[in-house]
Design an enzyme around this catalytic site. Structure first.
Site, PDB file in Angstrom:
ATOM      1  CB  SER A 163       6.661 -19.977  41.924  1.00 48.36           C
ATOM      2  OG  SER A 163       7.804 -19.348  42.269  1.00 48.36           O
TER       3      SER A 163
ATOM      4  CG  HIS B 293       3.773 -22.958  42.391  1.00 49.70           C
ATOM      5  ND1 HIS B 293       2.930 -21.781  42.915  1.00 49.70           N
ATOM      6  CD2 HIS B 293       4.906 -22.836  43.014  1.00 49.70           C
ATOM      7  CE1 HIS B 293       3.722 -21.211  43.877  1.00 49.70           C
ATOM      8  NE2 HIS B 293       4.977 -21.801  43.926  1.00 49.70           N
TER       9      HIS B 293
ATOM     10  CE  LYS C  77       3.757 -22.393  46.932  1.00 50.18           C
ATOM     11  NZ  LYS C  77       4.449 -22.799  47.946  1.00 50.18           N
TER      12      LYS C  77
END
Length: 397
Positions: free
Chosen positions: A182, A210, A241
């Protein structure tokens, strides 16, 4: 303050003195390409709202529909009286999306690592962990009480060498890596890591926090990206996310997920995901399964911003994804850079130690599928202004 609490004041003073104290911004209103902070609008360049789902009308309408029918809360932990049919629907659709036999949802991506790791390894076992793995992986490893062996970042050869040292040790062995890292935006060499794990008879787990919504077909993640279905034992993911909501999950074959469901402490001792979260995540899954447009737009925006920053002379590291680190160096300079951007209308926070190593403080620039080209040009203009002002880039470019 009593003497026994003076260490708190001293530590807070040290953090402030060394530029490591974090002043937390407060956003008024929805998360989006632009946000409101203290009554002013700022271009947001630092959230993980990769696909723009946080304030998506379809997700909002879905939440209203589900709340009207199911209420808001589950009322208990999953194993007592908190499992709603909605939880099972979300798990089924997540498994279909990820290409696994089963999935179990938990309260967050952080909880997903705490749920997955301790049931698989314990005292007397071995974990082989990438040295740059996320804090939630590190904490999950510590809770397991297994011995932790760190291997060099994204280095299958070093992993091979580390595993070889323990070939004669009869215990459970688990290799763990983030899928996308990340802070630097690089992608784990998962095919090679899988081959090494298989060679030494170790299980392998990937945290795709991610990678969800970013890599693979329609954002199905790193396993899909490398076509490794069936060869990665455990996939951990987040719904906070790219999905724009909150929650986490563990995915894999049906027996493994059933085993973790029986053993995972976040599943046994913490209340289940709420109805609004489930409803919004189901709507996001439906959209991702229907179209790849958002994922394609995210990558287009990432490439555009990267090129602009690199052409100006900024050090953007070796990112392979839309995550773009603008590496400044010292924490105080990074915080100053972030503050000047904020004054110019760009919200892009500084990332400092301990999140990243000392001397590599940065602005982690994160574009979204919700950003327009006009938004990105505004950001580039302000980065150039502040970069030249602070002499990080040359004004002659």
């Amino acid at each position: 303050m009593t003497i026994k609490k003076t260490f708190i004041t001293e530590e807070l003073d040290r953090l402030k003195r060394e530029g490591l104290y974090t002043n937390i911004p407060v956003i008024a209103g929805p998360q989006g390409a632009w946000v409101e902070i203290e009554g002013k609008k700022y271009l947001s360049c630092c959230s993980n709202n990769y696909l723009g789902f946080c304030n998506d009308p379809a997700l909002i309408e879905a939440v209203k529909k589900y709340v009207d029918k199911w209420g808001v809360g589950p009322g208990a932990v999953r194993t007592i009286a908190g499992t709603l049919d909605l939880h099972l629907e979300l798990e089924k659709k997540l498994a279909e999306f990820k290409g696994t036999e089963a999935a179990m949802v938990v309260q967050s991506g952080f909880c997903a690592n705490l749920a997955a790791i301790p049931p698989l390894v314990s005292k007397g076992d071995l974990i082989f962990s990438d040295e740059l793995n996320h804090a939630s992986i590190i904490d999950g490893c510590r809770l397991s009480r297994a011995e932790i062996v760190r291997f060099k970042h994204a280095d299958p050869e070093n992993l091979d060498a580390q595993l070889a040292k323990y070939d004669n040790v009869n215990c459970h062995k688990l290799v763990i890596s983030d899928g996308v890292f990340s802070m630097d935006g690089d992608i784990a060499p998962l095919p090679a890591l899988v081959e090494v794990a298989e060679k030494h008879g170790a299980m392998i787990m990937v945290d795709d926090a991610h990678g969800e919504g970013v890599l693979g077909r329609g954002g199905r993640g790193i396993v899909d990206h490398f076509n490794l279905h069936g060869r990665v034992d455990v996939e951990v993911g987040t719904l906070s996310k790219a999905f724009g909501v909150v929650g986490g999950f563990v995915a894999g074959d049906a027996e493994l997920v059933d085993y973790i469901r029986q053993k995972a402490r976040p599943n046994l001792f913490s209340s289940a995901m709420t109805v609004p979260d489930i409803g919004a995540n189901l709507a996001a899954l439906e959209e991702l399964s229907r179209s790849e447009d958002r994922v394609k737009r995210l990558w287009e925006n990432g490439r555009y911003l990267k090129k602009g920053l690199k052409d100006m002379g900024f050090n953007i590291g070796h990112s392979e994804t839309p995550i773009t680190p603008v590496i400044i160096g010292e924490a105080t300079e990074a915080k100053k850079f972030s503050a000047r951007l904020f004054e110019e209308g760009v919200f892009a926070g500084a990332i400092t130690f301990p999140t990243v190593p000392m001397g590599t403080a940065r602005i982690r620039v994160m574009v979204s599928a919700a950003h327009t080209k006009e938004d990105l040009n505004f950001a580039l203009q302000k980065f150039q202004l502040v970069g030249e002002e602070m002499k990080i880039i040359s004004s002659s470019r």
